[in-house]
Design an enzyme around this catalytic site. Structure first.
Site, PDB file in Angstrom:
ATOM      1  N   ARG A  93     -20.336  13.013 -10.447  1.00 46.06           N
ATOM      2  CA  ARG A  93     -21.140  11.798 -10.609  1.00 46.06           C
ATOM      3  C   ARG A  93     -21.151  11.347 -12.075  1.00 46.06           C
ATOM      4  O   ARG A  93     -21.225  10.152 -12.343  1.00 46.06           O
ATOM      5  CB  ARG A  93     -22.594  12.069 -10.202  1.00 46.06           C
ATOM      6  CG  ARG A  93     -22.809  12.191  -8.723  1.00 46.06           C
ATOM      7  CD  ARG A  93     -24.290  12.226  -8.436  1.00 46.06           C
ATOM      8  NE  ARG A  93     -24.948  11.170  -9.188  1.00 46.06           N
ATOM      9  CZ  ARG A  93     -26.219  11.186  -9.555  1.00 46.06           C
ATOM     10  NH1 ARG A  93     -26.993  12.185  -9.232  1.00 46.06           N
ATOM     11  NH2 ARG A  93     -26.734  10.188 -10.246  1.00 46.06           N
ATOM     12  N   ARG A 144     -40.175   9.913  -9.601  1.00 42.20           N
ATOM     13  CA  ARG A 144     -39.542   8.696 -10.099  1.00 42.20           C
ATOM     14  C   ARG A 144     -39.978   7.425  -9.340  1.00 42.20           C
ATOM     15  O   ARG A 144     -39.193   6.826  -8.598  1.00 42.20           O
ATOM     16  CB  ARG A 144     -38.018   8.846 -10.095  1.00 42.20           C
ATOM     17  CG  ARG A 144     -37.575  10.043 -10.920  1.00 42.20           C
ATOM     18  CD  ARG A 144     -36.086  10.232 -10.935  1.00 42.20           C
ATOM     19  NE  ARG A 144     -35.422   9.362 -11.894  1.00 42.20           N
ATOM     20  CZ  ARG A 144     -34.103   9.319 -12.036  1.00 42.20           C
ATOM     21  NH1 ARG A 144     -33.340  10.059 -11.278  1.00 42.20           N
ATOM     22  NH2 ARG A 144     -33.555   8.518 -12.928  1.00 42.20           N
ATOM     23  N   LYS A 184     -21.742   6.570 -18.772  1.00 43.50           N
ATOM     24  CA  LYS A 184     -22.155   6.282 -17.389  1.00 43.50           C
ATOM     25  C   LYS A 184     -23.404   5.398 -17.367  1.00 43.50           C
ATOM     26  O   LYS A 184     -23.467   4.418 -16.629  1.00 43.50           O
ATOM     27  CB  LYS A 184     -22.463   7.591 -16.647  1.00 43.50           C
ATOM     28  CG  LYS A 184     -23.146   7.380 -15.315  1.00 43.50           C
ATOM     29  CD  LYS A 184     -23.505   8.677 -14.624  1.00 43.50           C
ATOM     30  CE  LYS A 184     -24.769   9.345 -15.079  1.00 43.50           C
ATOM     31  NZ  LYS A 184     -26.030   8.886 -14.466  1.00 43.50           N
ATOM     32  N   ASN A 185     -24.390   5.762 -18.200  1.00 38.02           N
ATOM     33  CA  ASN A 185     -25.675   5.069 -18.107  1.00 38.02           C
ATOM     34  C   ASN A 185     -25.678   3.688 -18.756  1.00 38.02           C
ATOM     35  O   ASN A 185     -26.672   2.967 -18.677  1.00 38.02           O
ATOM     36  CB  ASN A 185     -26.797   5.949 -18.660  1.00 38.02           C
ATOM     37  CG  ASN A 185     -27.084   7.110 -17.704  1.00 38.02           C
ATOM     38  OD1 ASN A 185     -26.591   7.121 -16.567  1.00 38.02           O
ATOM     39  ND2 ASN A 185     -27.856   8.085 -18.162  1.00 38.02           N
ATOM     40  N   ASP A 213     -31.585  14.202 -20.935  1.00 40.51           N
ATOM     41  CA  ASP A 213     -30.294  14.442 -20.277  1.00 40.51           C
ATOM     42  C   ASP A 213     -29.466  15.525 -20.978  1.00 40.51           C
ATOM     43  O   ASP A 213     -28.382  15.882 -20.500  1.00 40.51           O
ATOM     44  CB  ASP A 213     -29.479  13.137 -20.210  1.00 40.51           C
ATOM     45  CG  ASP A 213     -30.083  12.138 -19.232  1.00 40.51           C
ATOM     46  OD1 ASP A 213     -30.970  12.524 -18.462  1.00 40.51           O
ATOM     47  OD2 ASP A 213     -29.661  10.960 -19.261  1.00 40.51           O
ATOM     48  N   CYS A 243     -36.174  12.212  -6.143  1.00 40.90           N
ATOM     49  CA  CYS A 243     -34.900  12.895  -6.358  1.00 40.90           C
ATOM     50  C   CYS A 243     -35.193  14.255  -6.955  1.00 40.90           C
ATOM     51  O   CYS A 243     -36.345  14.591  -7.198  1.00 40.90           O
ATOM     52  CB  CYS A 243     -33.971  12.081  -7.243  1.00 40.90           C
ATOM     53  SG  CYS A 243     -34.463  12.071  -8.938  1.00 40.90           S
TER      54      CYS A 243
HETATM   55  C1  EPZ Z   1     -32.507   6.675 -16.986  1.00 36.81           C
HETATM   56  O1  EPZ Z   1     -33.187   6.869 -15.752  1.00 36.81           O
HETATM   57  C2  EPZ Z   1     -31.213   7.447 -16.871  1.00 36.81           C
HETATM   58  N1  EPZ Z   1     -30.425   6.936 -15.742  1.00 36.81           N
HETATM   59  C3  EPZ Z   1     -31.501   8.933 -16.673  1.00 36.81           C
HETATM   60  O2  EPZ Z   1     -30.277   9.621 -16.675  1.00 36.81           O
HETATM   61  C4  EPZ Z   1     -32.346   9.427 -17.860  1.00 36.81           C
HETATM   62  O3  EPZ Z   1     -32.695  10.775 -17.632  1.00 36.81           O
HETATM   63  C5  EPZ Z   1     -33.618   8.581 -17.985  1.00 36.81           C
HETATM   64  O4  EPZ Z   1     -33.262   7.162 -18.091  1.00 36.81           O
HETATM   65  C6  EPZ Z   1     -34.462   8.941 -19.200  1.00 36.81           C
HETATM   66  O5  EPZ Z   1     -33.695   8.798 -20.362  1.00 36.81           O
HETATM   67  C7  EPZ Z   1     -29.598   5.909 -15.936  1.00 36.81           C
HETATM   68  O6  EPZ Z   1     -29.527   5.304 -16.990  1.00 36.81           O
HETATM   69  C8  EPZ Z   1     -28.733   5.508 -14.786  1.00 36.81           C
HETATM   70  P1  EPZ Z   1     -36.877   6.043 -16.768  1.00 36.81           P
HETATM   71  P2  EPZ Z   1     -34.422   5.955 -15.370  1.00 36.81           P
HETATM   72  O7  EPZ Z   1     -37.310   4.865 -15.965  1.00 36.81           O
HETATM   73  O8  EPZ Z   1     -34.248   4.622 -15.951  1.00 36.81           O
HETATM   74  C9  EPZ Z   1     -41.293   7.125 -15.179  1.00 36.81           C
HETATM   75  C10 EPZ Z   1     -28.715  11.204 -15.864  1.00 36.81           C
HETATM   76  O9  EPZ Z   1     -28.689  12.456 -15.745  1.00 36.81           O
HETATM   77  N2  EPZ Z   1     -41.325   5.843 -14.450  1.00 36.81           N
HETATM   78  O10 EPZ Z   1     -36.645   5.855 -18.228  1.00 36.81           O
HETATM   79  O11 EPZ Z   1     -34.603   6.083 -13.916  1.00 36.81           O
HETATM   80  C11 EPZ Z   1     -40.246   8.097 -14.594  1.00 36.81           C
HETATM   81  O12 EPZ Z   1     -40.712   8.735 -13.455  1.00 36.81           O
HETATM   82  C12 EPZ Z   1     -29.936  10.397 -15.504  1.00 36.81           C
HETATM   83  O13 EPZ Z   1     -27.742  10.539 -16.237  1.00 36.81           O
HETATM   84  C13 EPZ Z   1     -42.471   5.491 -13.769  1.00 36.81           C
HETATM   85  O14 EPZ Z   1     -43.470   6.226 -13.755  1.00 36.81           O
HETATM   86  O15 EPZ Z   1     -35.611   6.714 -16.108  1.00 36.81           O
HETATM   87  C14 EPZ Z   1     -40.009   9.007 -15.767  1.00 36.81           C
HETATM   88  O16 EPZ Z   1     -41.020   9.965 -15.828  1.00 36.81           O
HETATM   89  C15 EPZ Z   1     -30.964  11.101 -14.737  1.00 36.81           C
HETATM   90  N3  EPZ Z   1     -42.485   4.298 -13.087  1.00 36.81           N
HETATM   91  C16 EPZ Z   1     -40.144   8.072 -16.980  1.00 36.81           C
HETATM   92  O17 EPZ Z   1     -40.848   6.917 -16.500  1.00 36.81           O
HETATM   93  C17 EPZ Z   1     -41.420   3.453 -13.087  1.00 36.81           C
HETATM   94  O18 EPZ Z   1     -41.498   2.381 -12.452  1.00 36.81           O
HETATM   95  C18 EPZ Z   1     -38.829   7.607 -17.591  1.00 36.81           C
HETATM   96  O19 EPZ Z   1     -37.949   7.200 -16.554  1.00 36.81           O
HETATM   97  C19 EPZ Z   1     -40.257   3.809 -13.810  1.00 36.81           C
HETATM   98  C20 EPZ Z   1     -40.241   5.009 -14.493  1.00 36.81           C
END
Ligand code: EPZ
Length: 429
Positions: free
Chosen positions: A408, A131, A22-23, A316, A126
């Site tokens: 999802r 996030r 998915k990701n 995840d 969320c």
């Molecule tokens: C991706 O989300 C995945 N989603 C998530 O999978 C996964 O949990 C996550 O990466 C971590 O591996 C998809 O690929 C569609 P991040 P993403 O930006 O990209 C902080 C699932 O269950 N952050 O790597 O949104 C954020 O808050 C999902 O399939 C900021 O602070 O995650 C988090 O603490 C849920 N500012 C950390 O970074 C920003 O601008 C990592 O988030 C962006 C992120």
């Protein structure tokens, strides 16, 4: 709303085909916005998030078509989809669409790179945490974009096109790495990303972009170099197998005992989770067709984990591993470092009789002899599936509500588990 009913007690034995990730599928679909030619994606999973993204992409003018199933093809074989962004008719991604799925915010990268402007709704918080999108905004500014926040929208413009820049993310972000990869592919000059996400899905997207004509080096390492090109062309790409789905079913087998072949799974995509599972007493072997996961009568050994960006233990899979630890012979500590609120499953697991105490980002799980079925519900997809795993060994009946979370991210979950002997069914309602 549909529910999943599980009667615990059956061991899992058989074959589970692993779907496309998915990701990876979501950012790959978004990459189609970068070219006016067709991007064909094979091994696409049939998921609600994929469907949702087609609505968003159609709104921008992307034509989307799916190949039907061929005679003799298993119902679980991945789909082939064709995406053509011949012309982009709208550079606004409205709140009604973006608020349904956070990853849709990522369209900001290709829209800005190709159309020099984008107006994308802020995704909002969320269930698993606040996030924010500050890394995206700073990075796009580093590529020469002017960005304002107006009435809940990120309004971005690069009148003369994006220009290469040096970006250092303060923390690893999968989404921000995807967006910069896409945007910088069409920027003038070189972009260097430091502290880039190394997740296999980032590598898959980079490989697809390279196939479309992008010049990218270093994907899968913390430093990525991108040399911008004038335009990208059509391409055909196959989505990597889903490592989270793989890990989830491996944990389900570890929980129930049994012997399951995870067809198409790749060990190199989740070494740390597999090492952890081996420490619990689960046997895992790589074969030509996938990963064979076995646990015979032995007890489950407790193991401590801390989630971390790839190659660490994935956030995840944290909820699913916690479900497994509820039946371990002793106590384990689970530390969540990626999202501040990803323990929503704790209270629901407790309803099944699990003994878990929480202290900030650390959960201590005291293994129990018996879980007992109960009605439960969860607020995100990984938490929901952890309840399914627990239900597979709980005495009596467990009902998992709000099944749309599972849809999802898990393709035909109940069908895959039923084929291996689980007593699990979807009840419409
Ligand atoms: C991706 O989300 C995945 N989603 C998530 O999978 C996964 O949990 C996550 O990466 C971590 O591996 C998809 O690929 C569609 P991040 P993403 O930006 O990209 C902080 C699932 O269950 N952050 O790597 O949104 C954020 O808050 C999902 O399939 C900021 O602070 O995650 C988090 O603490 C849920 N500012 C950390 O970074 C920003 O601008 C990592 O988030 C962006 C992120």
């Amino acid at each position: 709303m549909d529910k999943i009913k599980i009667v615990g007690g059956a061991r899992l034995n058989g074959v589970i085909p692993v779907s496309g990730a998915k990701n990876a599928a979501l950012p790959l679909m978004i990459a189609s916005l970068l070219s006016e030619e067709t991007l064909t994606l094979d091994n696409m999973p049939r998921l609600r998030d994929v469907q949702q993204l087609t609505h968003i992409l159609s709104n921008h003018g992307v034509d989307y078509s799916v190949n039907g199933k061929r005679p003799g093809q298993d119902a679980l074989t991945g789909q082939t989809v064709h995406l053509t962004a011949g012309s982009i008719v709208d550079t606004t991604a409205p709140y009604e669409l973006v608020s349904k799925m956070r990853a849709s915010f990522w369209v900001i990268g290709p829209l800005l790179a190709r159309m020099r402007q984008a107006r994308v709704s802020l995704p909002g918080g969320c269930a698993i945490g606040t996030r924010p999108v500050d890394f995206f905004i700073e990075a796009l500014k580093d590529l020469g974009a002017d960005i304002d926040i107006e009435s809940g929208y990120v309004v971005a413009a690069a009148r003369n096109g994006l220009v290469g820049g040096r970006i250092r993310f303060p923390k690893v972000s999968v989404g921000a790495t995807h967006v910069v990869l896409m945007a910088a592919s069409l920027a003038r000059g070189e972009t260097v990303i430091e502290n880039a996400a190394c997740e296999p899905e980032v590598v898959d997207v980079a490989n697809c972009l390279i196939g479309m004509g992008a010049k990218i080096e270093g994907a899968g390492t913390p430093t990525i170099h991108i040399q911008g090109v004038e335009g990208l062309h059509g391409h055909r790409h196959s989505v990597i197998p889903d490592r989270i789905e793989t890990g989830t079913y491996a944990m389900a087998v570890a929980m129930t005992g049994g012997d399951v072949m995870l067809e198409g799974a790749r060990a190199d995509l989740l070494e740390s989770a597999l090492d952890t599972l081996r420490q619990t007493g689960t046997e895992i072997t790589e074969t030509n067709s996938g990963l064979r996961v076995r646990r015979n009568g032995s007890g489950i050994s407790p193991v401590d984990i801390t989630t971390a960006p790839f190659p660490g233990f994935p956030t995840d899979l944290q909820a699913q591993f916690m479900a497994l630890m509820t039946k371990a012979e002793g106590a384990s500590r689970i530390t969540e470092t990626i999202f501040e609120n990803r323990f929503m499953h704790v209270q629901e697991l407790a309803r099944l009789g699990a003994k878990i105490s929480l202290d900030g980002q650390v959960a201590t799980v005291e293994g129990v002899k018996t879980l007992t079925g109960a009605p439960v519900m969860a607020t995100d997809l990984r938490a929901s599936v952890s309840l399914v795993i627990a239900g597979l060994v709980a005495d009596g009946e467990t009902t998992v509500n709000r099944v749309y979370h599972l849809d999802r991210g898990f393709e035909r979950l109940e069908e895959k588990l039923t084929r291996c002997g689980a007593s699990i069914e979807r009840v419409s309602g």
